[in-house]
Write a protein that holds these residues in place. Structure first.
Motif, PDB file in Angstrom:
ATOM      1  N   CYS A 304       0.947  -1.026   0.075  1.00  0.00           N
ATOM      2  CA  CYS A 304       0.274  -0.113   0.033  1.00  0.00           C
ATOM      3  C   CYS A 304       0.963   1.109  -0.239  1.00  0.00           C
ATOM      4  O   CYS A 304       2.076   1.108   0.438  1.00  0.00           O
ATOM      5  N   SER A 305       0.460   2.439  -0.217  1.00  0.00           N
ATOM      6  CA  SER A 305       1.132   3.419  -0.221  1.00  0.00           C
ATOM      7  C   SER A 305       1.007   3.906   1.542  1.00  0.00           C
ATOM      8  O   SER A 305      -0.204   4.456   2.100  1.00  0.00           O
ATOM      9  N   GLN A 306       2.676   4.319   2.352  1.00  0.00           N
ATOM     10  CA  GLN A 306       2.284   4.131   3.165  1.00  0.00           C
ATOM     11  C   GLN A 306       1.889   5.590   3.516  1.00  0.00           C
ATOM     12  O   GLN A 306       1.399   5.512   5.299  1.00  0.00           O
ATOM     13  N   ASN A 307       2.036   6.299   3.311  1.00  0.00           N
ATOM     14  CA  ASN A 307       1.266   7.905   4.143  1.00  0.00           C
ATOM     15  C   ASN A 307       0.392   7.907   3.913  1.00  0.00           C
ATOM     16  O   ASN A 307      -0.211   8.874   5.114  1.00  0.00           O
ATOM     17  N   ALA A 321       2.572   5.737  13.345  1.00  0.00           N
ATOM     18  CA  ALA A 321       2.411   4.139  12.537  1.00  0.00           C
ATOM     19  C   ALA A 321       3.173   3.329  12.267  1.00  0.00           C
ATOM     20  O   ALA A 321       4.288   3.874  11.694  1.00  0.00           O
ATOM     21  N   VAL A 322       2.458   2.305  12.024  1.00  0.00           N
ATOM     22  CA  VAL A 322       3.888   1.551  11.304  1.00  0.00           C
ATOM     23  C   VAL A 322       2.944   0.085  10.276  1.00  0.00           C
ATOM     24  O   VAL A 322       1.835  -0.301  10.823  1.00  0.00           O
ATOM     25  N   ILE A 323       3.653   0.169   8.830  1.00  0.00           N
ATOM     26  CA  ILE A 323       3.190  -0.506   7.853  1.00  0.00           C
ATOM     27  C   ILE A 323       4.010  -1.665   8.197  1.00  0.00           C
ATOM     28  O   ILE A 323       5.605  -0.788   6.483  1.00  0.00           O
ATOM     29  N   VAL A 324       3.994  -2.733   7.381  1.00  0.00           N
ATOM     30  CA  VAL A 324       4.354  -3.711   8.035  1.00  0.00           C
ATOM     31  C   VAL A 324       4.267  -4.141   6.029  1.00  0.00           C
ATOM     32  O   VAL A 324       3.237  -4.256   5.330  1.00  0.00           O
ATOM     33  N   LYS A 325       5.227  -4.397   4.969  1.00  0.00           N
ATOM     34  CA  LYS A 325       4.912  -4.835   3.990  1.00  0.00           C
ATOM     35  C   LYS A 325       5.446  -5.978   3.096  1.00  0.00           C
ATOM     36  O   LYS A 325       6.099  -6.380   4.222  1.00  0.00           O
ATOM     37  N   ALA A 330       9.285  -2.618   6.610  1.00  0.00           N
ATOM     38  CA  ALA A 330       8.413  -1.471   7.701  1.00  0.00           C
ATOM     39  C   ALA A 330       8.752  -0.034   7.277  1.00  0.00           C
ATOM     40  O   ALA A 330      10.178   0.235   7.496  1.00  0.00           O
ATOM     41  N   SER A 331       7.456   0.605   7.650  1.00  0.00           N
ATOM     42  CA  SER A 331       7.746   1.943   7.666  1.00  0.00           C
ATOM     43  C   SER A 331       7.107   2.505   8.553  1.00  0.00           C
ATOM     44  O   SER A 331       6.034   1.741   8.715  1.00  0.00           O
ATOM     45  N   CYS A 359      12.668   0.232   7.678  1.00  0.00           N
ATOM     46  CA  CYS A 359      13.664  -0.562   8.451  1.00  0.00           C
ATOM     47  C   CYS A 359      13.445  -2.013   7.544  1.00  0.00           C
ATOM     48  O   CYS A 359      12.256  -2.171   6.722  1.00  0.00           O
ATOM     49  N   LYS A 360      14.366  -3.094   7.935  1.00  0.00           N
ATOM     50  CA  LYS A 360      13.572  -4.426   7.781  1.00  0.00           C
ATOM     51  C   LYS A 360      14.282  -5.121   8.308  1.00  0.00           C
ATOM     52  O   LYS A 360      15.812  -5.114   8.625  1.00  0.00           O
ATOM     53  N   PRO A 361      13.700  -5.880   9.266  1.00  0.00           N
ATOM     54  CA  PRO A 361      14.270  -6.373  10.551  1.00  0.00           C
ATOM     55  C   PRO A 361      15.035  -7.277   9.936  1.00  0.00           C
ATOM     56  O   PRO A 361      14.803  -8.280   9.368  1.00  0.00           O
TER      57      PRO A 361
END
Length: 419
Positions: A304-307, A321-325, A330-331, A359-361
């Protein structure tokens, strides 16, 4: 594997929302081979090279550099291709226009080579310029910030040795020791105020050239989106267009028209936004609100569009807000009440701004981990990031004298529900 299994255009929206695009399933070795070949072709005869992030801000920098060196590509060819895409109703473009990037090999090359990069590939892209560009080339690095100097040390020093000049224009928050080391390597590093300027602003200011007013406006509208001001509706158009089309197309169109995109591009954006809005709605519907310290964290999963998703979560009461891709990254987006997004990202292999970070854990050891990621809608990644929020909350408590205690085990609701 059959191509249809990874072709997003064949998926229903609910399935497309939880799975990554086709490019994810290409092995890194394949991507690296393509990147090497493209870099060699772009750089071998170039007079100038720009290594840049590929969002609207980074690509805006390229448009400015090409204008400065009279190296813009003819926009008419790109406009004709957009019309072709609009006529083909069945053609589904992948995010970041991977297929269209392949077609760029058939187009004329600019003497200002565009080397698209990211925080995860920066060192490789710097090395490619050092390996394939002519000695004495002028190099610009734009809209990128290394977390540690050692990540780019060898590659940057190799580049500085063969290049005539190396300029680095950015607006992220640099660690003082990293900035000092980059400058010590012989680089002209200019970092703008991260809450006042975007990298396009910095490039516009630093280039010795009398730019037309459309470039001044392009920088201002790019800043409106990149700093999350959202006061100019054109800024969302620029951001979406940069994400959906090829790098070269965006640079050519933005350079020719500035922030006032031509009608054919506006039509293309409107066409793509139908699906975009549906993907945003799906991500918002599956979001959860979690209490961490003094903050309410909205966390969700999906392509999705994270913003826009972050905006919706803030409207629903989230401070962050956290958006996991689906691809595993994640954003993290903040607000006036949460300006520690970069601190959270630092704990999970990332970085960024106080109000926006990524980030990317490092938790994906094999494809079974990714399969678990998709089928649980990012459960492990959510838990790791929420734990990072807990650590930042503890730091905030130490600063204020508040213990920031939660429950007996220091767990979030997310942690407990997954156990």
């Amino acid at each position: 594997m059959e191509d249809e299994l990874i072709d997003s255009s064949q998926l229903s929206l609910p399935r497309k929302s939880v799975l990554p695009g086709a490019g994810f399933f290409y092995p890194d070795s394949f991507d690296e081979e393509r990147a090497e070949e493209r870099a060699r072709e772009k750089l071998e005869d170039a007079a100038v090279a720009v290594v840049t992030d590929t969002d609207a801000d980074g690509l805006g920098c390229v448009a400015l550099v090409r204008e400065r060196y009279d190296a813009a590509l003819d926009v008419a060819d790109f406009e004709a291709r957009i019309k072709e895409r609009l006529r083909d109703d069945d053609a589904e473009e992948e995010d970041e226009a991977e297929a269209d990037d392949d077609e760029e090999e058939d187009r004329p090359k600019s003497s200002v080579a565009l080397v698209g990069s990211s925080p995860y590939s920066l060192e490789d892209d710097l090395q490619r310029v050092a390996d394939y560009a002519p000695d004495g080339i002028e190099v610009f690095v734009c809209d990128l910030c290394p977390d540690k100097y050692e990540y780019v040390e060898d590659e940057l020093e190799a580049l500085a040795e063969m290049a005539g000049e190396v300029h680095w224009y950015d607006h992220h928050q640099w660690k003082p020791e990293v900035a000092e080391s980059v400058r010590d390597a012989g680089v002209d590093l200019v970092v703008g105020e991260s809450d006042e300027e975007c990298s396009t602003d910095v490039t516009l200011r630093e280039l010795d050239y009398d730019f037309d007013e459309r470039f001044v406006e392009l920088a201002a509208v790019t800043r409106d989106h990149d700093l999350w001001l959202n006061e100019d509706p054109r800024s969302q158009d620029l951001a979406d267009y940069a994400y959906w089309t090829s790098k070269e197309e965006y640079v050519a169109v933005a350079g020719a028209y500035g922030a006032d995109l031509p009608p054919v591009v506006e039509e293309y954006i409107a066409h793509r936004r139908v699906e975009k809005e549906n993907l945003i709605e799906a991500a918002v519907e599956r979001a959860e609100l979690k209490t961490v310290g003094d903050w309410t964290v909205g966390i969700t999963y999906g392509r999705c569009s994270q913003n826009e998703v972050a905006d919706a979560l803030r409207e629903n009461g989230a401070d962050a807000a956290v958006i996991v891709k689906p691809a595993g990254s994640a954003s993290i987006r903040g607000s006036e009440d949460f300006e520690r997004a970069h601190e959270v990202a630092d704990f999970v292999n990332g970085g960024g701004h106080p109000k926006a970070a990524g980030c990317k854990p490092d938790i994906y050891d094999d494809m079974l981990d990714y399969a678990h990621h998709w089928t649980t809608q990012g459960a492990t990644t959510k838990r790791v990031i929420l734990n990072a929020f807990e650590r930042v909350a503890e730091t905030a408590g130490d600063e204020t004298g508040d213990t920031g205690e939660t429950d007996e085990a220091g767990e979030t609701d997310e942690t407990k529900s997954e156990e």
